[in-house]
Motif scaffolding. Structure first.
Motif, PDB file in Angstrom:
ATOM      1  N   GLY A  98     -10.083   0.632   3.939  1.00 41.21           N
ATOM      2  CA  GLY A  98     -10.421   0.289   2.558  1.00 41.21           C
ATOM      3  C   GLY A  98      -9.496   1.301   1.827  1.00 41.21           C
ATOM      4  O   GLY A  98      -8.918   1.074   0.982  1.00 41.21           O
ATOM      5  N   LEU A  99      -9.623   2.729   2.133  1.00 37.29           N
ATOM      6  CA  LEU A  99      -9.032   3.637   1.438  1.00 37.29           C
ATOM      7  C   LEU A  99      -7.484   3.466   1.635  1.00 37.29           C
ATOM      8  O   LEU A  99      -6.670   3.703   0.623  1.00 37.29           O
ATOM      9  CB  LEU A  99      -9.609   5.125   1.930  1.00 37.29           C
ATOM     10  N   ALA A 100      -7.122   3.297   2.897  1.00 40.62           N
ATOM     11  CA  ALA A 100      -5.789   2.815   3.205  1.00 40.62           C
ATOM     12  C   ALA A 100      -5.218   1.889   2.092  1.00 40.62           C
ATOM     13  O   ALA A 100      -4.138   1.951   1.564  1.00 40.62           O
ATOM     14  CB  ALA A 100      -5.325   2.311   4.367  1.00 40.62           C
ATOM     15  N   GLY A 101      -5.902   0.666   1.847  1.00 42.73           N
ATOM     16  CA  GLY A 101      -5.535  -0.483   0.956  1.00 42.73           C
ATOM     17  C   GLY A 101      -5.577   0.044  -0.497  1.00 42.73           C
ATOM     18  O   GLY A 101      -4.781   0.057  -1.476  1.00 42.73           O
ATOM     19  N   ALA A 102      -6.483   1.209  -0.923  1.00 44.15           N
ATOM     20  CA  ALA A 102      -6.669   1.561  -2.206  1.00 44.15           C
ATOM     21  C   ALA A 102      -5.363   2.663  -2.607  1.00 44.15           C
ATOM     22  O   ALA A 102      -4.758   2.405  -3.636  1.00 44.15           O
ATOM     23  CB  ALA A 102      -7.933   2.598  -2.361  1.00 44.15           C
ATOM     24  N   PHE A 103      -4.937   3.196  -1.416  1.00 45.11           N
ATOM     25  CA  PHE A 103      -3.822   4.118  -1.592  1.00 45.11           C
ATOM     26  C   PHE A 103      -2.433   3.038  -1.691  1.00 45.11           C
ATOM     27  O   PHE A 103      -1.473   3.677  -2.225  1.00 45.11           O
ATOM     28  CB  PHE A 103      -3.577   5.497  -0.625  1.00 45.11           C
ATOM     29  N   GLU A 104      -2.418   2.215  -0.906  1.00 39.91           N
ATOM     30  CA  GLU A 104      -1.196   1.219  -0.926  1.00 39.91           C
ATOM     31  C   GLU A 104      -0.996   0.651  -2.302  1.00 39.91           C
ATOM     32  O   GLU A 104       0.022   0.608  -2.961  1.00 39.91           O
ATOM     33  CB  GLU A 104      -1.357  -0.058   0.038  1.00 39.91           C
ATOM     34  N   VAL A 105      -2.249   0.497  -2.888  1.00 39.27           N
ATOM     35  CA  VAL A 105      -2.152   0.055  -4.414  1.00 39.27           C
ATOM     36  C   VAL A 105      -2.020   1.060  -5.569  1.00 39.27           C
ATOM     37  O   VAL A 105      -0.993   1.195  -6.160  1.00 39.27           O
ATOM     38  CB  VAL A 105      -3.645  -0.577  -4.784  1.00 39.27           C
ATOM     39  N   THR A 106      -2.506   2.219  -5.421  1.00 37.73           N
ATOM     40  CA  THR A 106      -2.326   3.352  -6.421  1.00 37.73           C
ATOM     41  C   THR A 106      -1.135   3.941  -6.198  1.00 37.73           C
ATOM     42  O   THR A 106      -0.613   4.577  -7.123  1.00 37.73           O
ATOM     43  CB  THR A 106      -3.677   4.339  -6.314  1.00 37.73           C
ATOM     44  N   ALA A 107      -0.600   4.322  -5.039  1.00 39.02           N
ATOM     45  CA  ALA A 107       0.463   5.130  -4.709  1.00 39.02           C
ATOM     46  C   ALA A 107       1.747   4.294  -4.537  1.00 39.02           C
ATOM     47  O   ALA A 107       2.687   4.803  -4.645  1.00 39.02           O
ATOM     48  CB  ALA A 107       0.382   5.974  -3.590  1.00 39.02           C
ATOM     49  N   VAL A 108       1.460   3.068  -3.903  1.00 38.51           N
ATOM     50  CA  VAL A 108       2.671   2.429  -3.644  1.00 38.51           C
ATOM     51  C   VAL A 108       3.146   1.286  -4.548  1.00 38.51           C
ATOM     52  O   VAL A 108       4.343   1.241  -5.040  1.00 38.51           O
ATOM     53  CB  VAL A 108       2.963   1.955  -2.062  1.00 38.51           C
ATOM     54  N   HIS A 109       2.307   0.350  -4.448  1.00 37.41           N
ATOM     55  CA  HIS A 109       2.652  -0.780  -5.269  1.00 37.41           C
ATOM     56  C   HIS A 109       2.196  -1.036  -6.883  1.00 37.41           C
ATOM     57  O   HIS A 109       2.852  -1.577  -7.559  1.00 37.41           O
ATOM     58  CB  HIS A 109       1.955  -2.074  -4.454  1.00 37.41           C
ATOM     59  N   GLY A 110       0.794  -0.659  -6.713  1.00 38.66           N
ATOM     60  CA  GLY A 110       0.404  -0.702  -8.252  1.00 38.66           C
ATOM     61  C   GLY A 110      -0.316  -2.019  -8.652  1.00 38.66           C
ATOM     62  O   GLY A 110      -1.006  -2.374  -9.614  1.00 38.66           O
ATOM     63  N   PHE A 111      -0.230  -3.024  -7.407  1.00 37.34           N
ATOM     64  CA  PHE A 111      -0.594  -4.195  -7.734  1.00 37.34           C
ATOM     65  C   PHE A 111      -0.986  -4.725  -6.153  1.00 37.34           C
ATOM     66  O   PHE A 111      -0.541  -4.286  -5.226  1.00 37.34           O
ATOM     67  CB  PHE A 111       0.112  -5.329  -8.492  1.00 37.34           C
ATOM     68  N   SER A 134      -0.656  -7.642  -3.404  1.00 35.78           N
ATOM     69  CA  SER A 134       0.193  -8.684  -3.322  1.00 35.78           C
ATOM     70  C   SER A 134       0.452  -8.847  -1.854  1.00 35.78           C
ATOM     71  O   SER A 134      -0.315  -8.317  -1.118  1.00 35.78           O
ATOM     72  CB  SER A 134       1.628  -8.297  -3.839  1.00 35.78           C
ATOM     73  N   GLU A 135       1.168 -10.028  -1.224  1.00 35.55           N
ATOM     74  CA  GLU A 135       1.333 -10.040   0.037  1.00 35.55           C
ATOM     75  C   GLU A 135       1.998  -8.984   0.818  1.00 35.55           C
ATOM     76  O   GLU A 135       1.875  -8.777   2.186  1.00 35.55           O
ATOM     77  CB  GLU A 135       2.113 -11.597   0.456  1.00 35.55           C
ATOM     78  N   SER A 136       2.419  -7.827   0.021  1.00 33.75           N
ATOM     79  CA  SER A 136       2.984  -6.635   0.720  1.00 33.75           C
ATOM     80  C   SER A 136       1.749  -5.757   1.174  1.00 33.75           C
ATOM     81  O   SER A 136       2.289  -4.653   1.941  1.00 33.75           O
ATOM     82  CB  SER A 136       3.714  -5.962  -0.440  1.00 33.75           C
ATOM     83  N   LEU A 137       0.485  -5.980   0.908  1.00 35.08           N
ATOM     84  CA  LEU A 137      -0.591  -5.496   1.521  1.00 35.08           C
ATOM     85  C   LEU A 137      -0.491  -5.797   3.116  1.00 35.08           C
ATOM     86  O   LEU A 137      -1.139  -5.247   3.727  1.00 35.08           O
ATOM     87  CB  LEU A 137      -1.739  -5.725   0.764  1.00 35.08           C
ATOM     88  N   VAL A 138      -0.313  -7.103   3.404  1.00 33.48           N
ATOM     89  CA  VAL A 138      -0.337  -7.566   4.550  1.00 33.48           C
ATOM     90  C   VAL A 138       0.931  -7.460   5.328  1.00 33.48           C
ATOM     91  O   VAL A 138       1.673  -8.412   5.528  1.00 33.48           O
ATOM     92  CB  VAL A 138      -0.813  -9.173   4.732  1.00 33.48           C
ATOM     93  N   VAL A 139       0.995  -6.231   5.900  1.00 34.77           N
ATOM     94  CA  VAL A 139       2.127  -5.761   6.600  1.00 34.77           C
ATOM     95  C   VAL A 139       1.906  -5.297   8.042  1.00 34.77           C
ATOM     96  O   VAL A 139       2.712  -4.937   8.804  1.00 34.77           O
ATOM     97  CB  VAL A 139       3.436  -4.971   5.816  1.00 34.77           C
ATOM     98  N   GLY A 140       0.700  -5.503   8.267  1.00 37.93           N
ATOM     99  CA  GLY A 140       0.630  -5.223  10.006  1.00 37.93           C
ATOM    100  C   GLY A 140      -0.029  -3.694  10.094  1.00 37.93           C
ATOM    101  O   GLY A 140      -0.236  -3.139  11.017  1.00 37.93           O
ATOM    102  N   PHE A 141      -0.257  -3.110   8.792  1.00 39.23           N
ATOM    103  CA  PHE A 141      -0.925  -1.648   9.072  1.00 39.23           C
ATOM    104  C   PHE A 141      -2.158  -1.524   9.769  1.00 39.23           C
ATOM    105  O   PHE A 141      -2.296  -0.758  10.569  1.00 39.23           O
ATOM    106  CB  PHE A 141      -1.206  -0.840   7.682  1.00 39.23           C
TER     107      PHE A 141
END
Lengths: 353, 369
Positions: free
Chosen positions: A253-266, A268-275
């Motif tokens: 979940g933290l990984a998801g949090a940082f994808e949002v706060t540090a990478v995308h800001g929102f 989207s389907e870009s969270l689903v890239v196989g991490f």
């Protein structure tokens, strides 16, 4: 005890190093078969992953989410569960981060980021703990349930970002509302890699201590080794499984949090890239050891980072990187058979007759 | 995959001796620069041979690679994550790239961030959403594919025996509305009684749904199908197997349907070559460019064998009309399919009227669905 522990560590290092060398030889044969000079390919692998500042940054950027998603498989695995729900936990964590982030508009930076990260971690943790509870109280296989929970998480996110929390301003890319710009997390000092890397390393180290140096961690190892024995010893196994699942899910979940706060800001389907799925690979390569995850995530991150350069320099298809990853995975798994068979690492070999 | 898709570019050929001589010497990274060439980087979100969106950009990459003094480096399957920025940096710092083509919409924020970091590098993006205040070394460009759809519509209208044609769209977005409208207006310009069934799948890429939808449209009597999805391959192959006509989208897909392919609406992303040239010559370039046939930003696929000469002539005449700006897509009287009047008698919207086109969220008369 210390002597045996040192021997075990040396054994693991030697076997993994051998596995790495064997993988590289096999991969060299593969690229030779494709008509390339393996030495050139090795050089480009090195160039793209570690040789330059930008290469190292690419490697670490790729590694950051993998450290956290790997924990999602590794921690429950120590209790004897095979959890493959990192992808779903990451997505749920990312969505929770967005929801909290949007509410926190105007909050001070540290408070905002802490609360968003907590929201992501708790959401991911509860998501996997749910699968743990299903297993302990309803007898549902956790591998199947976490796999299916991945699809549910992704579907829920799509539902939210295509309707209730959709940002209609973004016409071509369907995405959720954005978190406030002032709550976006930047890059680490010195290296241009986002803060998720530091959080990933610290989380791995903390969980290493928890799993290897505490009575709780010892209890979990007993449980993972033999559930009946753990029961006989009076360990609270349901509680321990739930805690392990929660910790693992929280990491993803933290990984998801940082994808949002540090990478995308929102979201989207870009969270689903196989991490999440790549994290499973890292967890197994690390033999479920949280400290080893740091190293393995960096190695796999390097493979991914240099994959791009391989494509560009040799016109190899993108799948070449996956061939390398697959080879590494198979050789490391096969090398598990070597544990305990190399006499040099057995205490008996050093005993004087 | 074909074993040697791309000619492995000039630098590998010219560098071959170098490599042989120095094996693993650190001369490899310098190879591109050593040639005195300008390196252009292409980044794709999916596989470049996808019979669709990415392939249209790959076509452009090949054309730009053929320019004098240009070598192209390419990377496919780059997700819209933090990885994009690293790939861009890697292309700039390790390959010496001076121009970066970011060919997926979601790369926009990364391209802007990198444009600030590397002011000497030119970046292009396919959304045409550059606005005042964005870095000036970023270009947004995009073609009016609705014009090419109009031409497909003419062919479809002439070839359809049932008077029913089918349009499959990915998402209800302005350019999908425009493409469908172009297709229907073209078809009804030669057969005013014709109707077009439109189905929106909701996904950029959902082959199963696209195949089902294609079959459903054919079952409803549609005998020309066009699919506005990321890769129309599945839809075209399904239609070909059912023995109905198809039109392509994105790139030249005629090879997928030797019997039923009519023609197709293509992008001409290679028109970005002019930005590369201008950038290298220090000439001014626009930050935002849209255009159709007149600006050479869209193209038409070669005709399939099924299309008779008189239809080809009719289509090519309309294409000339777009080039000469004598043919306008949206002319009054124009009604939407709910009966609302959009344009009054004599009212004409210019083909270059982007604000009007961006605002379109209705289907023209004759559209069902």
């Amino acid at each position: 005890m210390t002597g045996t522990g040192f021997m075990n560590t040396m054994e693991a290092v030697a076997i993994n190093a051998a596995a790495f060398v064997i993988t590289m030889v096999l991969f060299g044969l593969y690229v030779t078969w494709l008509g390339h000079n393996p030495l050139d390919v090795y050089y480009v692998l090195w160039l793209g992953s570690f040789a330059r500042q930008i290469s190292i940054e690419s490697t670490l950027t790729n590694a950051a989410p993998l450290m956290l998603t790997a924990l999602c498989t590794a921690i429950p695995a120590r209790a004897g569960l095979l959890v493959i729900g990192g992808e779903g936990a990451l997505v749920v964590g990312g969505v929770a981060t967005v929801l909290v982030g949007v509410l926190l508009s105007g909050a001070p930076f540290l408070v905002g980021v802490t609360l968003m990260s907590l929201a992501g971690a708790i959401a991911g943790g509860l998501w996997i703990a749910f699968a743990g509870a299903l297993r302990q109280y309803r007898g549902v296989n956790e591998t199947i349930s976490t796999l299916l929970l991945n699809y549910i998480a992704i579907a829920v996110m799509y539902h939210l970002i295509t309707g209730p929390i959709r940002d209609w301003e973004r016409v071509l890319k369907t995405s959720s509302w954005s978190i406030p710009e002032e709550l976006r997390v930047g890059a680490l000092p010195l290296v241009d890699v986002h803060w998720g890397l530091a959080v990933g390393i610290v989380t791995c180290l903390i969980l290493y201590v928890v799993m290897r140096k505490t009575t709780f961690g010892f209890g979990v190892d007993v449980l993972g080794g033999n559930q009946r024995a753990a029961q006989m010893a009076g360990l609270p196994i349901n509680k321990m499984v739930l805690i392990c699942c929660f910790m693992g899910g929280a990491a993803a979940g933290l990984a998801g949090a940082f994808e949002v706060t540090a990478v995308h800001g929102f979201a989207s389907e870009s969270l689903v890239v196989g991490f999440g799925y790549a994290g499973i690979l890292v967890a197994f390569l690390s033999r479920q050891n949280p400290a080893a995850i740091i190293l393995m995530a960096i190695i796999l991150g390097g493979v991914a980072a240099s994959g791009g350069l391989l494509q560009r320099r040799f016109d190899l298809p993108d799948a070449t990187t996956q061939v390398l990853q697959g080879l590494l995975f198979m050789v490391v798994l096969a090398s598990n058979a070597a544990y305990g068979r190399l006499n040099i690492f057995q205490p008996a070999a050093w005993r004087t007759a | 995959m074909k074993p040697k898709m791309l000619s492995r570019r000039g630098f590998m050929r010219q560098g071959a001796n170098l490599v042989a001589a120095s094996a693993v010497a650190s001369s490899l990274p310098g190879m591109v620069a050593a040639m005195g060439n300008v390196t252009v980087g292409f980044i794709y979100v999916g596989p470049r041979q996808d019979f669709g969106w990415n392939q249209a950009h790959w076509d452009a990459a090949q054309k730009i690679a053929a320019m004098d003094g240009i070598s192209v480096v390419e990377q496919e399957n780059v997700p819209e994550t933090a990885e994009v920025e690293k790939v861009i940096q890697s292309m700039i710092e390790l390959d010496g790239a001076k121009v970066i083509f970011g060919t997926s919409f979601g790369y926009w924020d990364s391209l802007k961030a990198m444009a600030v970091k590397y002011p000497d590098v030119l970046f292009t993006h396919i959304g045409a959403i550059w606005k005042e205040g964005d870095p000036t070394n970023v270009i947004g460009y995009r073609g009016y594919t609705e014009e090419a759809h109009y031409l497909c519509g003419i062919a479809a209208g002439r070839m359809s025996k049932t008077g029913k044609i089918g349009f499959i769209g990915s998402k209800p977005l302005y350019f999908i509305y425009n493409n469908a409208n172009g297709f229907v207006l073209g078809a009804r310009s030669v057969n005013p009684e014709l109707t077009c069934n439109v189905v929106i799948t909701g996904d950029w890429n959902n082959p199963v749904k696209e195949a089902e939808t294609t079959n459903a449209l054919i079952d409803q009597g549609c005998d020309v199908i066009i699919a506005n999805v990321d890769s129309p391959k599945v839809s075209i192959e399904t239609a070909e197997a059912r023995g109905v006509y198809t039109c392509g989208y994105h790139s030249d897909l005629s090879s997928l349907a030797p019997n039923g392919f009519l023609t197709g609406a293509e992008w001409n992303w290679a028109s970005g070559a002019e930005f590369v040239q201008a950038f290298l010559n220090d000439d001014p370039y626009p930050n935002l460019k849209r255009g159709g046939f007149r600006e050479d930003m869209v193209a038409l696929s070669p005709f399939g064998d099924a299309v008779p000469q008189e239809v080809r002539d009719e289509v090519m005449a309309a294409k000339q009309g777009f080039i000469d700006d004598t043919l306008q897509l949206y002319t009054g009287p124009l009604f939407d399919n709910q009966g609302n009047q959009i344009l009054a008698e004599g009212e004409v919207k210019a083909n270059s009227d982007t604000p009007f086109k961006l605002g379109i969220d209705w289907w023209v008369e004759g559209t069902i669905g």
